[in-house]
Scaffold this motif. Sequence first.
Motif, PDB file in Angstrom:
ATOM      1  N   ILE A  35      35.802  35.569  29.059  1.00  0.00           N
ATOM      2  CA  ILE A  35      36.601  35.601  30.280  1.00  0.00           C
ATOM      3  C   ILE A  35      36.773  37.044  30.731  1.00  0.00           C
ATOM      4  O   ILE A  35      36.793  37.960  29.912  1.00  0.00           O
ATOM      5  CB  ILE A  35      37.987  34.933  30.094  1.00  0.00           C
ATOM      6  CG1 ILE A  35      38.810  35.651  29.022  1.00  0.00           C
ATOM      7  CG2 ILE A  35      37.835  33.455  29.769  1.00  0.00           C
ATOM      8  CD1 ILE A  35      40.247  35.141  28.917  1.00  0.00           C
ATOM      9  N   SER A  36      36.883  37.238  32.032  1.00  0.00           N
ATOM     10  CA  SER A  36      37.085  38.578  32.591  1.00  0.00           C
ATOM     11  C   SER A  36      37.830  38.465  33.908  1.00  0.00           C
ATOM     12  O   SER A  36      37.870  37.399  34.525  1.00  0.00           O
ATOM     13  CB  SER A  36      35.740  39.286  32.840  1.00  0.00           C
ATOM     14  OG  SER A  36      35.022  39.472  31.640  1.00  0.00           O
ATOM     15  N   THR A  37      38.406  39.580  34.337  1.00  0.00           N
ATOM     16  CA  THR A  37      38.962  39.690  35.679  1.00  0.00           C
ATOM     17  C   THR A  37      38.093  40.698  36.418  1.00  0.00           C
ATOM     18  O   THR A  37      38.133  41.905  36.135  1.00  0.00           O
ATOM     19  CB  THR A  37      40.430  40.157  35.659  1.00  0.00           C
ATOM     20  OG1 THR A  37      41.175  39.271  34.844  1.00  0.00           O
ATOM     21  CG2 THR A  37      41.017  40.158  37.060  1.00  0.00           C
ATOM     22  N   GLU A  60      42.370  35.555  34.136  1.00  0.00           N
ATOM     23  CA  GLU A  60      40.935  35.726  34.373  1.00  0.00           C
ATOM     24  C   GLU A  60      40.507  35.073  35.684  1.00  0.00           C
ATOM     25  O   GLU A  60      41.003  33.997  36.029  1.00  0.00           O
ATOM     26  CB  GLU A  60      40.121  35.149  33.207  1.00  0.00           C
ATOM     27  CG  GLU A  60      39.974  33.644  33.159  1.00  0.00           C
ATOM     28  CD  GLU A  60      41.205  32.898  32.697  1.00  0.00           C
ATOM     29  OE1 GLU A  60      41.202  31.651  32.722  1.00  0.00           O
ATOM     30  OE2 GLU A  60      42.193  33.568  32.299  1.00  0.00           O
ATOM     31  N   ALA A  93      35.002  32.982  34.144  1.00  0.00           N
ATOM     32  CA  ALA A  93      34.935  32.413  32.797  1.00  0.00           C
ATOM     33  C   ALA A  93      33.593  31.750  32.572  1.00  0.00           C
ATOM     34  O   ALA A  93      33.013  31.166  33.491  1.00  0.00           O
ATOM     35  CB  ALA A  93      36.065  31.401  32.581  1.00  0.00           C
ATOM     36  N   GLY A 111      39.764  44.289  29.185  1.00  0.00           N
ATOM     37  CA  GLY A 111      39.872  42.893  28.832  1.00  0.00           C
ATOM     38  C   GLY A 111      38.873  42.466  27.778  1.00  0.00           C
ATOM     39  O   GLY A 111      39.010  41.397  27.173  1.00  0.00           O
TER      40      GLY A 111
END
Length: 412
Positions: A221-223, A249, A252, A410
């Motif tokens: 997952i990331s933003t 996030e 994903a 993250g």
Amino acid sequence: MTDTLGIGFIGAGFITKTFHAETLRSIRNAHAAGVMNPTERKAQAVADDLRSAGCGDPNVYGDVRDLVQDPDVDAVWVTSPNYTRVPTVEAITEEVTQGGADLEGIAIEKPLARTLEEARRVVDLIEQTSLNHAYLENQVYMPGVERMKELLWAGAGDRPYLARSAEEHSGPHSSWFWDGEKQGGGVLSDMMCHSHKVNHHLLADPDDPDGLTPIAVSGDISTLKWGRDAYADELAEEYDVDYRTSPAEDYARASVFYETADGDLVVGEATNSWCFVGEGLRITVELLGPEYSGSLNTLESGTNVFFSSDAGDETGYVVEKQEAGEGSLTVVPDEATTYGYVAQNRHVVDAFRRGEDAREDLYDGLEVVKLCMASYRAAEEGQRIDLETTDLESYVPEPARGEFDVGIEGLE
């Protein structure tokens, strides 16, 4: 059989107004009996639309207990926010067990709950009643998904081994969706529940739908977009959330590894984002096997319109989450049908009228929550996890705990 099923909607937000209420135009033997929302004017707006469409004469309520006590309400569709899910079901089941409500069924919108612990609480509460139940996962009822599965399983000499599903758009409609604690996370909690279930549905043998066992999950997952300064400012101003210090996030990815009844390995890949910039909501699905493949893309509808820059400001609604008001735009002529809501609700109504659980019931919803928690856990640990040995019962995802960072941080 009940002559006509009186449906009570618990929640009057976008999903109810745009999709669930709209399906009653196409379903026989069901009518809207009530609409409940804490902000009663929103419930009144949905009720007015239903009356205008000839789909019933629903009463309006501000409290769930009042709704389920209405003698015309035979079944409830729970579409209220995730953070209200457990107390809502507690109130419903208490009224049922104490004789204040005479209901036949309960249908609960995806995801079933924010955590596995909450999901088990919901299932335990329903098991204490005689209510029939349904898990509202519309995408497994999409006509394109159903037809793809039918054709490929019937025409293939060997079972499929890879399913891919993605749902992407520019972000949610309401402020609580952006709040990691209230929603249970970010885009994974919101949309990967769709993708995991669709992948399982496509990979499952039609003659043995329970013959797939999930054994391991990997994920990330990331933003990517909404933690950037300009977009974080936009979220703070519009939704009063802080994506600089408490992000969830917006991207994903996860893979679920299944063992078939014959001991073979098959895989479901899911990708979801709140940072897709395009014509609007895009759902893509693929199914692959040894000598075949199938795919669908909801933005390839076959219907398009064009507006020049001089056409004016009021283009009108063409597709959910539409991004533009000029140029070439894809039109999804009947979203409620294309996305599976009509077929889903027709099936659930018929099941409840027969006194049965739906094809997708709350146990399916519980399994999906488990896969979502496993996806979060795999992302947090940075490795593939074994579902048999990993304890997910009390796990709360990083974004829901307020311990997730944007960007490179993250990943650490």
